[in-house]
Design an enzyme around this catalytic site. Structure first.
Site, short mmCIF file in Angstrom:
data_model
loop_
_atom_site.label_atom_id
_atom_site.label_comp_id
_atom_site.label_asym_id
_atom_site.label_seq_id
_atom_site.Cartn_x
_atom_site.Cartn_y
_atom_site.Cartn_z
CG HIS A 36 -9.23 0.08 -0.50
ND1 HIS A 36 -8.64 0.02 0.74
CD2 HIS A 36 -10.57 0.12 -0.27
CE1 HIS A 36 -9.57 0.03 1.68
NE2 HIS A 36 -10.76 0.10 1.10
CG MET A 38 -11.39 3.46 1.80
SD MET A 38 -9.81 3.54 2.65
CE MET A 38 -8.71 3.40 1.24
CG MET A 94 -11.52 -2.08 5.39
SD MET A 94 -10.01 -1.82 4.45
CE MET A 94 -9.03 -0.83 5.61
CB SER A 96 -0.91 0.00 1.24
OG SER A 96 -1.39 1.30 1.46
CG HIS A 110 -3.78 -1.71 -1.51
ND1 HIS A 110 -4.87 -2.55 -1.69
CD2 HIS A 110 -4.17 -0.80 -0.57
CE1 HIS A 110 -5.86 -2.15 -0.90
NE2 HIS A 110 -5.47 -1.09 -0.21
CG MET A 119 -8.67 7.46 1.61
SD MET A 119 -7.92 7.65 3.24
CE MET A 119 -6.96 6.14 3.33
CG ASP A 165 -5.16 2.51 0.61
OD1 ASP A 165 -6.11 1.71 0.55
OD2 ASP A 165 -4.05 2.23 1.08
CG ASP A 179 -6.15 -2.45 3.50
OD1 ASP A 179 -5.12 -2.10 4.08
OD2 ASP A 179 -6.76 -1.74 2.67
C1 DX5 Z 1 -6.38 2.26 5.33
C2 DX5 Z 1 -5.89 1.74 4.00
C3 DX5 Z 1 -4.78 0.75 4.12
C4 DX5 Z 1 -3.58 1.27 4.84
C5 DX5 Z 1 -2.88 0.16 5.54
O1 DX5 Z 1 -7.51 2.99 5.16
O2 DX5 Z 1 -6.94 1.11 3.30
O3 DX5 Z 1 -4.44 0.18 2.85
O4 DX5 Z 1 -2.68 1.92 3.97
O5 DX5 Z 1 -1.90 0.67 6.37
P1 DX5 Z 1 -1.15 -0.23 7.44
O6 DX5 Z 1 -0.59 -1.44 6.72
O7 DX5 Z 1 -0.07 0.67 7.96
O8 DX5 Z 1 -2.15 -0.59 8.48
ZN ZN Z 2 -6.44 -0.10 1.42
#
Ligand code: DX5
Ligand code: ZN
Length: 230
Positions: A75, A77, A153, A16, A41, A45, A43, A188
């Site tokens: 991913h 969000m 999650m 990620s 990966h 948001m 993320d 994740d």
């Molecule tokens: C959180 C993300 C994750 C995050 C994981 O909202 O979806 O992908 O980057 O971070 P770690 O591995 O540090 O928990």
């Molecule tokens: Zn993620």
């Protein structure tokens, strides 16, 4: 290019990039890929579904240009994943994963998960659905036969570096019993060398990791350890 539907010989490591140095993003990605990471990966948001803003389709476009053969796992969000389908497909995303929570009545925008999955597939991407730690997995059940990836999650979404929520592992066992061999079970949040074996033993075969990988002194050892998780 990774074939997501084939059963992997060991858990896949999805790096990620949220914990990478954003000022050196290509270099950071090249480093973890050279050390054995299987997937990047991404993320995304929107500041509404989670109280944070991260990156968008232009990031995927840039990664695709630099890493033409790397599987890009996106991913979302966001409250309205339907608005972003075309732009991520055009940018070169391999997977588009959206949250079950945005399809529930309080957040309903009229696009059903089934329609979204169809549109993702028609755009040539793999389809994933995601559930947050408090969300029961049974809402995913009608969609499981059509999904390439189910993402659980194991922290509350929004940022990296949080503590693993072990209670979610019971959901992994439940889901693993109901998905076919061509559907990957991804986890994740809070994945590191201590928590990865718990996730792998519960049936997870894609391990997302941000802080434990990018923050490690020896990234190779982390990737090897995650690959060895059983
Ligand atoms: C959180 C993300 C994750 C995050 C994981 O909202 O979806 O992908 O980057 O971070 P770690 O591995 O540090 O928990
Ligand atoms: Zn993620």
């Amino acid at each position: 290019m990774l074939e997501l539907r084939s059963i992997p010989p060991h858990p896949l490591v999805a790096a990620s990039i949220l914990s990478a140095d954003f000022g050196r993003i290509a270099e950071e990605c090249r480093d973890v890929l050279a050390r054995g990471a299987d997937i990047l990966h991404v993320d995304v948001m929107d500041g509404h579904f989670v109280p944070n803003l991260t990156m968008g389709a232009d990031m995927v476009k840039g990664l695709r240009r630099h890493f033409p053969d790397t599987y890009l796992d996106v991913h979302l969000m966001v409250e309205r994943p339907d608005l972003f389908l075309d732009m991520f497909a055009q940018a070169g995303a391999d997977n588009f994963s959206f949250h079950l929570e945005v399809s529930q009545p309080a957040r309903s925008d009229g696009v059903s998960p089934r329609q979204l999955i169809q549109r993702i597939h028609s755009l040539g991407m793999d389809a994933g659905m995601v559930i947050n730690p408090p969300t029961a997995p049974d809402g995913l059940e009608p969609f499981l036969p059509d999904l390439d990836m189910v993402l659980m999650m194991s922290v509350h979404p929004g940022r990296s570096g949080q503590k693993f929520i072990g209670d979610v592992l019971a959901k992994a066992t439940w889901l693993k019993q109901r998905i076919g061999p061509a559907t990957r079970l991804e986890i994740d949040g809070g994945i590191n060398l201590d928590t990865a074996p718990l996730a792998a033993a519960a049936g997870c075969d894609v391990l997302v990791t941000a802080s434990a990988l990018f923050g490690a002194g020896d990234r190779t050892a982390v990737i090897r350890g995650l690959h060895a998780a059983r």
